[in-house]
Design an enzyme around this catalytic site. Structure first.
Site, PDB file in Angstrom:
ATOM      1  N   GLU A  86       0.877  -1.163   0.000  1.00  0.00           N
ATOM      2  CA  GLU A  86       0.000   0.000   0.000  1.00  0.00           C
ATOM      3  C   GLU A  86       0.915   1.213   0.000  1.00  0.00           C
ATOM      4  O   GLU A  86       1.470   1.575   1.033  1.00  0.00           O
ATOM      5  CB  GLU A  86      -0.901  -0.021   1.230  1.00  0.00           C
TER       6      GLU A  86
ATOM      7  N   CYS B 152      -2.364   9.454   1.986  1.00  0.00           N
ATOM      8  CA  CYS B 152      -2.167   8.834   0.674  1.00  0.00           C
ATOM      9  C   CYS B 152      -3.313   9.163  -0.269  1.00  0.00           C
ATOM     10  O   CYS B 152      -3.192   9.037  -1.476  1.00  0.00           O
ATOM     11  CB  CYS B 152      -2.023   7.336   0.820  1.00  0.00           C
TER      12      CYS B 152
END
Ligand SMILES: NC(=O)c1ccc[n+]([C@@H]2O[C@H](COP(=O)([O-])OP(=O)(O)OC[C@H]3O[C@@H](n4cnc5c(N)ncnc54)[C@H](O)[C@@H]3O)[C@@H](O)[C@H]2O)c1
Ligand SMILES: N[C@@H](CC=O)C(=O)O
Length: 503
Positions: A271, A305
């Site tokens: 991720e 993010c």
């Protein structure tokens, strides 16, 4: 040989935390291995980014101690794997309940070590706990398949089996939820885990270990190993008993770990970084779009993010959007996360502030307009005031890089056909936002945008039930949802041949 010291001794600076907490035993400065609190032979200071005060110290394990942790997780795996899914679920649900019972203390620890506002920290605890409940239940539905046989007198089927010991490496920006999103999936399917939190934010992880112990997880099932990232992660990557590596962090480090894990062919899930476009369609109300863009850009002070890094606006509404965006930005209250009404805390470090300034300077040097963002009013050395840049181009760092700071870059466009290639002009592919109403334009973007997640008319897109993850250099695999087990399990196919004929 692990050293386990008296766990009631806290360094004097941890008293900087004590007055804030109801349950002092949640503050742990030692690593957690095989059900024991273990001291390395060194420790590092943990800072409050809002004040630069040292709030505590965290022990740094040495390689031989890491071997102990890996052995503990490997030794605990068979018994944990062989429990009924209901028995694993019971411990996960107890862990979930304890997390929520201690929500205020966990959020307080997070504000102290990460800096986000108390409201955001409380929200992250809820978010993180939701994964624990979700996977406790999903673990009861980890089905296999039966396969219509092409072989005479044979029965064909599959089993979903836990992969074994999983190393979970996590970042500082969501120091609680990025752990539970991984650990809950791994534990529910039957894996044991080695959690390596970011050095900036160890206390959130260690508090989770304390609560896991109270929830009745057997020794060795959950371990938290603290130490220098490069050393600890390299050792985890080299260790053959570690069969899964799940990393959340920068694309730069993710690439390093993929290389290091190749030697033992680990199952890797990544991720990684993002560079989200935020696209305003011609039929979108400008004021509403500006409100949403501000929320998408400045969440977690831009250290997210999913932050809207590049904002694309039709040329016809460009100046009006800039004015509306600046107006919305002015409502952001920057300060210490504990202060009433604060909606944006500090960046994680002064190095992050310098990076933000570098991004602004680069853009302005290359022709961007600085519309708003005076740093003179910043309430401390680790704060960076929300900043708005106009006339951004693909040659600027604010466009090219994951800027991970409260700096918004806005571009004008004329046609959707030119917009899609521009939005896709990045090595990242995590999340994208589309704001508008014309379903044909929305569908054209949904299909044309090269991102793992596309959110239409909603800044909020995440949750336990969705497959979170990116494509291109934003990652491999998915977390949460019914797909979350894939990273921690393997399919075993079996054929039962030469069975008696007939039914
Ligand atoms: N895709 C997602 O779900 C997601 C979620 C949160 C954060 N992130 C990303 O994480 C990044 C910010 O977090 P960060 O600064 O902690 O990332 P980072 O890559 O610097 O660190 C992440 C983890 O890796 C460890 N680490 C650091 N350097 C290492 C090295 N050389 N070798 C091995 N391990 C190392 C760190 O100690 C930390 O535990 C951003 O890029 C952000 O986009 C992604
Ligand atoms: N906001 C993200 C974390 C990334 O930084 C999430 O919800 O997972």
């Amino acid at each position: 040989m692990s050293l386990s010291f008296n766990t009631t001794t806290h360094s004097k600076v941890t008293d900087a935390i004590m007055p804030y907490l109801k349950d002092a035993r949640l503050v742990r400065e030692l690593a957690y291995i095989n059900g024991k609190w273990v001291y390395g032979n060194d420790d590092i200071a943990v800072f409050n980014p809002a004040t630069n005060d040292v709030i505590g110290h965290c022990t740094q394990l040495q390689p031989p101690q890491l071997d102990d942790a890996i052995a503990a997780a490997a030794n605990a795996f068979p018994a944990w794997r062989d429990l009924l899914a209901d028995e694993r679920a019971a411990r996960l649900l107890r862990w979930h309940d304890l997390i929520l019972e201690h929500k205020e203390d966990l959020a307080t620890l997070m504000v102290l070590e990460q800096g986000k506002s108390l409201a955001d920290a409380l929200g992250e605890i809820d978010y993180g706990a939701s994964f624990v409940r979700w996977f406790a239940e999903e673990g009861r539905r980890a089905y296999g398949d039966t396969i219509p046989s092409h072989i005479a007198n044979a029965q064909l089927a599959t089993l979903r089996e836990p992969i074994g010991v999983a190393a979970l490496i996590t970042p500082w920006n969501f120091p609680h939820a990025m752990i539970t999103r991984k650990a809950a999936a791994a534990l529910a399917i039957g894996c044991t885990v080695l959690i390596k939190p970011a050095s900036e934010t160890p206390f959130s992880a260690l508090a989770l270990a304390e609560l896991a112990e109270r929830a009745g997880f057997p020794p060795g099932v959950i371990n938290v190993v603290t130490g220098r990232g490069a050393d600890i992660c390299a050792a985890l990557c080299r260790a053959d008993p570690v069969r899964a590596l799940s990393f959340t962090g920068s694309t730069r480090v993710g690439k390093l770990l993929l290389e290091q894990a190749a030697g033992t062919v680990k199952k890797c899930s990544m991720e990684l970084g993002g560079n989200a476009p935020f696209i305003v369609l011609p039929d979108m109300d400008i004021a509403e779009a500006a409100r949403a863009a501000v929320a998408a850009k400045f969440q977690t002070a831009g250290q997210d993010c999913l932050a809207a890094n590049r904002i694309f606006v039709p040329r016809s509404g460009y100046e009006a959007f800039l004015e509306a965006f600046a107006g919305e930005m002015a409502h952001i209250k920057v300060g210490n996360g504990f202060e009433q009404g604060v909606t944006m805390g500090p960046l994680i470090s002064h190095r992050a502030v310098a990076k933000a300034q570098e991004i602004v300077d680069d853009a302005v040097t290359k022709g961007a307009r600085l519309i708003a963002g005076s740093q003179h009013s910043a309430p401390g050395p680790n704060f960076f005031m929300p900043t708005l840049l106009a006339d951004v181009t693909p040659q600027m760092k604010v466009f090219r890089e994951e800027n991970f700071c409260p700096v918004a870059g806005v571009l004008a466009y004329d046609h959707l056909d030119e917009l899609i290639p521009l939005a896709n002009d990045t090595e990242y592919g995590l999340a994208a936002y589309v704001y508008g109403h014309d379903i044909r334009h929305i569908w054209q973007l949904l299909r044309g945008l090269e991102f793992g997640m596309v959110s239409v008319n909603s800044v909020k897109m995440t949750g336990h039930g969705i497959p979170f993850g990116g494509i291109k250099q934003s990652g491999l695999g998915r977390e949460g949802s019914r797909h979350g087990f894939d990273e921690y399990s393997q399919i075993k196919y079996y054929c039962l041949g030469n069975l008696p004929g007939g039914r």
